[in-house]
Write a protein that holds these residues in place. Structure first.
Motif, PDB file in Angstrom:
ATOM      1  N   GLU A 107       8.827 -16.237  -6.196  1.00 15.63           N
ATOM      2  CA  GLU A 107       8.757 -17.105  -7.368  1.00 15.63           C
ATOM      3  C   GLU A 107       9.235 -18.506  -7.006  1.00 15.63           C
ATOM      4  O   GLU A 107      10.171 -18.647  -6.228  1.00 15.63           O
ATOM      5  N   PRO A 108       8.625 -19.540  -7.528  1.00 12.18           N
ATOM      6  CA  PRO A 108       7.444 -19.526  -8.386  1.00 12.18           C
ATOM      7  C   PRO A 108       6.186 -19.117  -7.621  1.00 12.18           C
ATOM      8  O   PRO A 108       6.164 -19.171  -6.396  1.00 12.18           O
ATOM      9  N   LYS A 109       5.135 -18.766  -8.335  1.00 17.54           N
ATOM     10  CA  LYS A 109       3.920 -18.249  -7.714  1.00 17.54           C
ATOM     11  C   LYS A 109       2.996 -19.344  -7.205  1.00 17.54           C
ATOM     12  O   LYS A 109       1.963 -19.061  -6.587  1.00 17.54           O
ATOM     13  N   THR A 110       3.352 -20.597  -7.466  1.00 18.82           N
ATOM     14  CA  THR A 110       2.609 -21.738  -6.922  1.00 18.82           C
ATOM     15  C   THR A 110       3.576 -22.650  -6.178  1.00 18.82           C
ATOM     16  O   THR A 110       4.798 -22.582  -6.385  1.00 18.82           O
ATOM     17  N   LEU A 111       3.040 -23.487  -5.310  1.00 18.84           N
ATOM     18  CA  LEU A 111       3.880 -24.429  -4.578  1.00 18.84           C
ATOM     19  C   LEU A 111       4.527 -25.423  -5.537  1.00 18.84           C
ATOM     20  O   LEU A 111       3.892 -25.906  -6.478  1.00 18.84           O
ATOM     21  N   THR A 112       5.783 -25.735  -5.287  1.00 20.98           N
ATOM     22  CA  THR A 112       6.474 -26.745  -6.084  1.00 20.98           C
ATOM     23  C   THR A 112       6.058 -28.139  -5.613  1.00 20.98           C
ATOM     24  O   THR A 112       5.449 -28.300  -4.554  1.00 20.98           O
ATOM     25  N   ASP A 113       6.411 -29.141  -6.391  1.00 19.81           N
ATOM     26  CA  ASP A 113       6.095 -30.523  -6.006  1.00 19.81           C
ATOM     27  C   ASP A 113       6.777 -30.883  -4.690  1.00 19.81           C
ATOM     28  O   ASP A 113       6.244 -31.659  -3.895  1.00 19.81           O
ATOM     29  N   ALA A 114       7.956 -30.319  -4.437  1.00 23.29           N
ATOM     30  CA  ALA A 114       8.676 -30.589  -3.200  1.00 23.29           C
ATOM     31  C   ALA A 114       8.027 -29.896  -2.004  1.00 23.29           C
ATOM     32  O   ALA A 114       8.115 -30.390  -0.877  1.00 23.29           O
ATOM     33  N   GLU A 115       7.337 -28.776  -2.244  1.00 27.91           N
ATOM     34  CA  GLU A 115       6.714 -28.023  -1.147  1.00 27.91           C
ATOM     35  C   GLU A 115       5.316 -28.523  -0.791  1.00 27.91           C
ATOM     36  O   GLU A 115       4.889 -28.394   0.363  1.00 27.91           O
ATOM     37  N   LYS A 116       4.606 -29.069  -1.738  1.00 20.44           N
ATOM     38  CA  LYS A 116       3.220 -29.476  -1.498  1.00 20.44           C
ATOM     39  C   LYS A 116       3.049 -30.456  -0.337  1.00 20.44           C
ATOM     40  O   LYS A 116       2.087 -30.333   0.434  1.00 20.44           O
ATOM     41  N   PRO A 117       3.956 -31.432  -0.145  1.00 17.84           N
ATOM     42  CA  PRO A 117       3.764 -32.357   0.978  1.00 17.84           C
ATOM     43  C   PRO A 117       3.786 -31.695   2.352  1.00 17.84           C
ATOM     44  O   PRO A 117       3.210 -32.240   3.297  1.00 17.84           O
ATOM     45  N   HIS A 118       4.430 -30.538   2.481  1.00 16.30           N
ATOM     46  CA  HIS A 118       4.441 -29.842   3.778  1.00 16.30           C
ATOM     47  C   HIS A 118       3.034 -29.470   4.223  1.00 16.30           C
ATOM     48  O   HIS A 118       2.788 -29.331   5.430  1.00 16.30           O
ATOM     49  N   PHE A 119       2.123 -29.307   3.284  1.00 10.34           N
ATOM     50  CA  PHE A 119       0.779 -28.835   3.599  1.00 10.34           C
ATOM     51  C   PHE A 119      -0.253 -29.948   3.618  1.00 10.34           C
ATOM     52  O   PHE A 119      -1.449 -29.692   3.726  1.00 10.34           O
ATOM     53  N   SER A 120       0.211 -31.193   3.553  1.00 14.44           N
ATOM     54  CA  SER A 120      -0.714 -32.327   3.503  1.00 14.44           C
ATOM     55  C   SER A 120      -0.793 -33.091   4.817  1.00 14.44           C
ATOM     56  O   SER A 120      -1.360 -34.159   4.892  1.00 14.44           O
ATOM     57  N   SER A 121      -0.185 -32.527   5.910  1.00  9.73           N
ATOM     58  CA  SER A 121      -0.198 -33.228   7.199  1.00  9.73           C
ATOM     59  C   SER A 121      -1.613 -33.321   7.750  1.00  9.73           C
ATOM     60  O   SER A 121      -2.414 -32.407   7.569  1.00  9.73           O
ATOM     61  N   THR A 167      -3.335 -24.042   9.073  1.00 10.13           N
ATOM     62  CA  THR A 167      -4.334 -23.869   8.030  1.00 10.13           C
ATOM     63  C   THR A 167      -5.589 -23.277   8.655  1.00 10.13           C
ATOM     64  O   THR A 167      -5.637 -23.009   9.857  1.00 10.13           O
ATOM     65  N   GLU A 168      -6.628 -23.087   7.858  1.00 17.90           N
ATOM     66  CA  GLU A 168      -7.863 -22.528   8.375  1.00 17.90           C
ATOM     67  C   GLU A 168      -8.556 -23.462   9.357  1.00 17.90           C
ATOM     68  O   GLU A 168      -9.362 -23.024  10.172  1.00 17.90           O
ATOM     69  N   GLN A 181      -8.017 -20.013  18.923  1.00 20.25           N
ATOM     70  CA  GLN A 181      -8.298 -18.596  18.722  1.00 20.25           C
ATOM     71  C   GLN A 181      -7.117 -17.899  18.053  1.00 20.25           C
ATOM     72  O   GLN A 181      -7.283 -16.933  17.306  1.00 20.25           O
ATOM     73  N   PHE A 182      -5.907 -18.404  18.305  1.00 18.88           N
ATOM     74  CA  PHE A 182      -4.727 -17.830  17.670  1.00 18.88           C
ATOM     75  C   PHE A 182      -4.761 -18.028  16.153  1.00 18.88           C
ATOM     76  O   PHE A 182      -4.153 -17.263  15.411  1.00 18.88           O
ATOM     77  N   ASN A 183      -5.455 -19.070  15.704  1.00 23.14           N
ATOM     78  CA  ASN A 183      -5.537 -19.309  14.271  1.00 23.14           C
ATOM     79  C   ASN A 183      -6.178 -18.123  13.560  1.00 23.14           C
ATOM     80  O   ASN A 183      -5.658 -17.609  12.562  1.00 23.14           O
TER      81      ASN A 183
END
Length: 201
Positions: free
Chosen positions: A187-201, A80-81, A106-108
C-alpha cells in the motif's frame, strides 16, 4: 553487476492449499506495486571478508523495477521493458537497450519473466524445480540450460511464503550471493508523487 539484478521480487498470497507455479504467477499479477527493503551478502572465492550491501526497491507492474542501493555507496538501477539505467553519484547514467547491447539486454526479458513468475518463459532458459514446503512456503530452484546463463550461474534459488523472501545465487566461479527481502509493503496500490520520478529516467 548483473548478478544482483537477478533479483526477482514479487508478492504472493498465503494459502492453506498446495502452492503451484501457476498460483504464483496469478498472484504476482494481482499486486500492482510492491515496496521492500533488502540486504545482500556476496562471498567471493579467495576473499575472507564478505561484501555487504543494503537498500530498498519498488516494483510496479506498469512502470518497472527501481532498485536503490544505499550502502556501502549509493547506486540506483531502473529496469523497464525498453531499457536498463544504472546511476552512480557523480557519474553519467549508463543506459542499456536491445539496440546498443543485445546480449546484456537479454537479462531484461529474464527479469521480466522472474518478476511475473512466468514459468513458461523461464522454462526456455532454466530447468525448474519447484517445491511446496507446506503452510504457504515454497522454493523454486532454477538451473540454467541455455547460453550465456549456463556459463555464468550454477543455480538460482528463490523461496518465500506470503512474499518472496530470499534469493540465493551460486555462480560458475564458486562465488555466491544471498539477497534477503523484508519490510514488504503493498500500500498504496499506485506510485506516490515522490516515487514517480524514479521511473522517469
Amino acid at each position: 553487476m548483473m548478478r544482483f539484478l537477478l533479483l526477482l521480487v514479487g508478492l504472493v498470497s498465503q494459502t492453506a492449499q498446495a502452492v503451484t507455479l501457476d498460483d504464483l504467477q496469478m498472484r504476482f499479477s494481482q499486486q500492482p506495486v510492491l515496496r521492500a527493503d533488502f540486504s545482500q551478502q556476496r562471498s567471493v572465492s579467495g576473499m575472507d571478508q564478505k561484501l555487504n550491501s543494503s537498500g530498498n526497491l519498488i516494483i510496479s507492474r506498469s512502470d518497472g523495477l527501481w532498485w536503490q542501493q544505499q550502502k556501502p555507496f549509493p547506486l540506483s538501477l531502473l529496469l523497464t521493458e525498453s531499457k536498463m539505467v544504472q546511476t552512480m553519484a557523480g557519474q553519467e547514467p549508463q543506459v542499456v537497450t536491445a539496440q546498443n547491447n543485445p546480449q546484456m539486454f537479454q537479462f531484461n526479458s529474464l527479469l521480466t519473466a522472474l518478476f511475473h513468475a512466468d514459468h513458461r518463459a523461464l522454462e526456455q532458459n532454466f530447468a525448474l524445480d519447484f517445491h511446496d514446503r507446506g503452510q504457504g512456503n515454497w522454493t523454486l530452484e532454477l538451473t540454467p540450460k541455455t547460453s550465456p546463463l549456463n556459463r555464468l550461474f550454477k543455480t538460482i534459488t528463490l523461496d518465500g511464503q506470503t512474499f518472496l523472501n530470499n534469493i540465493d545465487i551460486n555462480d560458475m566461479q564458486g562465488d555466491s550471493t544471498k539477497i534477503r527481502f523484508f519490510n514488504q509493503r503493498t500500500e498504496p496500490k499506485t506510485l506516490t508523487d515522490a516515487e514517480k520520478p524514479h521511473f522517469s529516467s
